[in-house]
Design a protein around this motif. Structure first.
Motif, short mmCIF file in Angstrom:
data_model
loop_
_atom_site.label_atom_id
_atom_site.label_comp_id
_atom_site.label_asym_id
_atom_site.label_seq_id
_atom_site.Cartn_x
_atom_site.Cartn_y
_atom_site.Cartn_z
N ASN B 316 -22.36 40.16 30.48
CA ASN B 316 -23.19 40.76 31.53
C ASN B 316 -22.72 42.13 32.00
O ASN B 316 -21.55 42.49 31.83
N GLY B 317 -23.68 42.85 32.61
CA GLY B 317 -23.32 44.03 33.41
C GLY B 317 -23.11 43.56 34.84
O GLY B 317 -22.06 43.00 35.17
N SER B 318 -24.14 43.70 35.69
CA SER B 318 -24.04 43.21 37.07
C SER B 318 -24.51 41.77 37.22
O SER B 318 -23.99 41.03 38.04
N TYR B 320 -25.26 37.97 35.76
CA TYR B 320 -24.91 37.04 34.69
C TYR B 320 -26.17 36.53 34.00
O TYR B 320 -27.20 36.33 34.64
N GLN B 334 -18.17 39.66 32.77
CA GLN B 334 -17.61 40.87 33.37
C GLN B 334 -17.59 40.67 34.88
O GLN B 334 -18.63 40.40 35.48
N ASN B 335 -16.44 40.75 35.47
CA ASN B 335 -16.28 40.72 36.93
C ASN B 335 -14.79 40.71 37.24
O ASN B 335 -14.15 39.66 37.21
N SER B 337 -13.23 40.98 39.94
CA SER B 337 -12.77 40.31 41.16
C SER B 337 -12.40 38.86 40.90
O SER B 337 -11.70 38.24 41.70
N THR B 338 -12.86 38.28 39.81
CA THR B 338 -12.55 36.88 39.53
C THR B 338 -11.07 36.64 39.29
O THR B 338 -10.60 35.51 39.44
N ASP B 341 -7.28 37.87 42.45
CA ASP B 341 -6.63 37.09 43.51
C ASP B 341 -6.71 35.61 43.11
O ASP B 341 -7.43 35.25 42.18
N PHE B 342 -5.99 34.80 43.85
CA PHE B 342 -5.95 33.37 43.57
C PHE B 342 -7.28 32.69 43.92
O PHE B 342 -7.98 33.12 44.84
N CYS B 362 -12.11 45.27 34.33
CA CYS B 362 -11.60 46.64 34.45
C CYS B 362 -10.45 46.82 33.47
O CYS B 362 -9.99 45.85 32.87
N PRO B 368 -10.78 58.51 36.51
CA PRO B 368 -11.19 58.49 37.94
C PRO B 368 -12.09 57.31 38.28
O PRO B 368 -12.08 56.83 39.41
N GLN B 369 -12.88 56.82 37.33
CA GLN B 369 -13.77 55.68 37.60
C GLN B 369 -12.95 54.45 37.94
O GLN B 369 -11.93 54.18 37.31
N ARG B 370 -13.47 53.65 38.90
CA ARG B 370 -12.68 52.53 39.36
C ARG B 370 -12.55 51.44 38.30
O ARG B 370 -11.64 50.61 38.38
N TRP B 371 -13.46 51.41 37.32
CA TRP B 371 -13.31 50.42 36.25
C TRP B 371 -12.25 50.85 35.24
O TRP B 371 -11.88 50.06 34.37
#
Lengths: 537, 537
Positions: B316-318, B320, B334-335, B337-338, B341-342, B362, B368-371
């Motif tokens: 996926n992009g944004s 699912y 793709q994500n 944030s998964t 963190d725990f 990422c 410079p891009q956050r990904w």
């Protein structure tokens, strides 16, 4: 002739909140509110087994709309057909039955504009949310009292009195009685005719039921309670099966044939009640007598039998069911960890692409079991974590206090400190122009927005002395837009205006700031939030 | 007669890692390893359009096993049929074709025990994990080089040299070339015959393709690279479509008919390669030319055309995709944030009930891009967060260094500090008796176990000076069981034995402890873990 008159008699029942109960009103041909309950009562055969021998349906028609509903035997030779009209205008019906007395009966009524408090049944709206049939948003703020309708009458009345003052608009409740830690009461009524009762060696009672004969009084009582809830604007999230039987009554172990017979009878009786939701099971995977596949059969049976397509879900123990299946309108999850920290609740929403209600996240209480001793702060935070992520959370309370019932299973009184905070959040959400969702869900788990003019930023347990005004570029309005801010203490339930206003900059590295890089001072307390509202200029 | 001899000629090709390339060996009737690649080459019509005019299949039989595979036109009047035998023994085949020259050809070969390094294709194992066809566990430790096979030859050779020393056993790679930030190269070959080439006003080249005629050389090259990867024990997670075309070549916008024609040709050519995985798309939702429903058609086409049921997913992009659909063997998410963190990675595993690979979280780099600017510590932690939760994570690197390629898209050299740490984790996991999962997934997001004798407890960014020996009661062995412990520094890649041993108590409030309530001292550094192993007594 008298029989004929009796046959033509039908009971038209207002279902609106102004009237006391389904079973009382009998005004012939009184208009029915849109989404109200219209009921036809017909005399029919009482010999043999009316539950299994007699088939009865009616087609209701209005213009080119035709809806077929199933009738049911209500005891004492009376058969009933219930219908919830979804359109204003004249409706007529005609029955079909294999019993001569019941076949070919017809009648009509007028469906009128609903009263102000009647918003209709709740439906899914915009993938992740809910609204009433009249278009009003519905944000589920549920609670739990699994076996409240199987408690003594006095406790049931107390439950209703409690709910009247509480902030909840949904309740998870079982059809069948529950036996579990802290819940031992024998119900006063059962869903089935009892064939025999014997006492075991250790004093335990063994019931033998006739699973082909329901006890109408049991269901009449359940319906009365569902109507009571409707008057309080509370949706009845009705749990059809549950595992808390453990051989005591055997209602979790009736076999598929009897299960399906029960489902069809239940749906025939209840689907015309606008505030019914179907919850196929609580902790379906703990009902060891039913294989996983059976839930497809059961769920399909409910959906096929319900002409109104009420909301339908299935609730898990440890293993989730296949919530994407088409029977399920939304997702009903047990898993407390989803809402006890940032960044989790949104993940299941993205996966299922349906509304998600975290219907069991542990309970506020004082039990030794870890599912029964959330602090009120934790229960409150769970709601905030769910709401800011565009999902919903359900409350439950397990305080064991001397001489009192335990609300989560039996109802009665609430003792906790979270309900008032949950009500505070509900008010905040209802003031927003629409449901919240995270503005930048993979990178910022605190900043929620209803639209580009309305933000709610939640800090949870994290304390910090100031917050630099900044928002994700995703979903942000144009540079120059001005916001006012309020500091919200979610625990102390205060809303404090901030005197400064904030003017947005252009995007800098995925964020927008105030053009003077202003900060908001925060008290060193947990559970704070900031509400931002665009100032129209 | 010469024609007849030519017709009977077939090229049997070892696919095992010992041999250099698919296109080289030509020993007639040489035995084929189990899961090796057997290839038949037949002369046939070269007039008209051989890609569209000629149908060719062959049925391969061994005992009561019959498998039909599709052949393909490989240019210059040559047609090929490829087959991967899954069973040892004698296999024979017979062709069916609408071209007389290709119809009714037959032959046979013997399939033998595979060499030690040939484990066969990877399959799903035990709901959440993978294993090779020979039963050896496969833990995906992937990397990303989207367009590496479309770079200059020298860069491709450098990529292979890099991969030979890297810890990765899977690579995400596209069939079609990519145009994107930092990736501008024109490939040397294209998948289609070019009908015309014109230059636009600003120097841009406009290609016109014949989408009914493939360029066999392009696919032969791709196959050579897939065989190169197989020799390195790397699975080719082959991306069939992607959105990084933007009108430059038009391969993302060929229309459904041409898309399906391409899919079938690709699968006919490649499905006999044991290390191929099908990735329907990268960021499917960003390919605006294909509606969401089309992916069902495309995915079903791949699965129906592949007689070996290689692993298949959609990335996926944004948003699912519906990863529960039966075409998809596992979930490719793709994500980021998964896994930053725990408590998050496990949620999607529970929802999908399939193996989950967080294939884009990422990238380690300096963009410079956050990904594109994870620190090496963050990239490493992402792997740990995934692995302890019973899921898998894929690496990517986006360092932009003067005069060098950017690995994530082009391949070349790796510059990052995470690969060696990922290799360290891979070694740790491969030393376990099986895959890890959280012992008590709703309440303890740090304590992972392979079984009740093997634990890995990860602390992530959290630093603490000591750890009280304690484990969840779920999955714990009996009281009295003794464990030894090792302190693992996941960043510095050290394993330090702890001299004490630990003897389990009975359960106390959902946990078990050491009977002397011993603690393990921890250095004040992040990214530590503790490995516990039962001491047999």
């Amino acid at each position: 002739m008298f029989t004929k008159i009796l046959l033509r008699l039908f009971l038209c029942v207002w279902f609106c909140r102004a009237l006391p109960s389904v079973a009382q009103t009998t005004i012939v041909n009184k208009p029915i509110e849109r989404w109200g309950l219209y009921e036809v009562a017909l005399a029919g055969p009482s010999s043999g087994n009316p539950f299994t021998d007699v088939q009865l349906t009616a087609e209701f028609s209005s213009g080119d709309k035709h809806i077929t509903v199933t009738g049911f035997y209500d005891g004492n030779g009376t058969y009933k057909i219930r219908f919830m009209p979804s359109e204003i205008g004249k409706w007529s019906y005609r029955t079909v039955s294999n019993a001569k007395q019941l076949a070919g009966k017809s009648g009509s009524f007028v469906c009128i504009t609903p009263s102000e408090s009647n918003h209709g049944p709740v439906n899914v709206w915009n993938t992740y949310n809910f609204q009433y049939a009249n278009g009003k948003p519905y944000y589920p703020f549920g609670t739990t009292a699994y076996a409240w309708t199987n408690q003594p009458e006095l406790v049931q009345e107390q439950t209703l009195a409690t709910l009247k003052k509480a902030p909840f608009n949904k309740i998870r409740m079982c059809v069948f009685p529950k036996t579990y830690s802290y819940v031992e009461e024998e119900p006063t009524m059962y869903a089935y005719e009892e064939k025999s009762r014997t006492q075991g060696p250790n004093g335990t009672i063994r019931h033998e039921w006739d699973f082909t004969r329901f006890n109408p009084a049991f269901f009449q009582h359940l319906e009365k309670r569902i109507a009571d809830l409707a008057r309080l604007n509370i949706e009845a999230d009705l749990i059809i099966f549950h595992p808390y039987d453990k051989g005591r009554w055997g209602f979790d172990n009736m076999g598929m044939k009897n299960d399906l017979f029960y489902i069809k009878y239940l749906v025939a009786r209840l689907s015309a009640y606008q505030n019914v939701w179907w919850s196929m099971a609580n902790e379906f995977d703990y009902i060891k007598t039913k294989p996983r596949d059976a839930w497809d059969v059961y769920s399909k049976t409910v959906v096929d039998a319900d002409p109104y397509h009420h909301l339908c879900s299935i609730h898990n123990g440890s293993d989730y069911y296949d919530n994407w299946k088409p029977y399920f309108t939304h997702v009903s999850i047990q898993n407390g960890s989803t809402v006890d920290d940032f960044g989790r609740a949104v993940l299941l929403r993205d996966a299922y692409r349906k509304p998600v209600i975290y219907d069991e996240v542990c309970y506020e209480g004082n039990l030794p079991q870890r599912w029964g001793h959330l602090s009120p702060e934790e229960m409150t935070e769970a709601f905030w974590q769910g709401i800011i992520a565009g999902t919903y959370v359900t409350h439950g309370e397990t305080y064991r206090t001397p001489g009192d019932t335990i609300f989560w299973a039996e109802g009665g009184k609430l003792h906790g400190q979270s309900p008032s905070r949950i009500g505070f959040l509900r008010n905040l959400l209802e003031q927003e122009p629409g449901p919240l969702e995270l503005a930048d869900p993979w990178k910022d788990h605190r900043t929620s927005q209803a639209d580009s003019s309305h933000y709610l930023i939640y800090f949870g347990k994290q304390m910090q002395s100031e917050w630099l005004f900044n928002l994700p570029k995703k979903g942000a309005p144009a540079a120059g837009t001005v916001f006012k801010a309020e500091l919200i203490d979610t625990w102390n339930m205060t809303i404090t205006p901030i005197s400064d206003t904030f003017r947005l900059t252009d995007v800098k590295d995925y964020r927008v700031y105030d053009d003077k890089m202003q900060k908001i001072r925060l008290p060193m307390r947990p559970y704070l939030a900031i509400r931002l509202t665009q100032v129209k200029q």
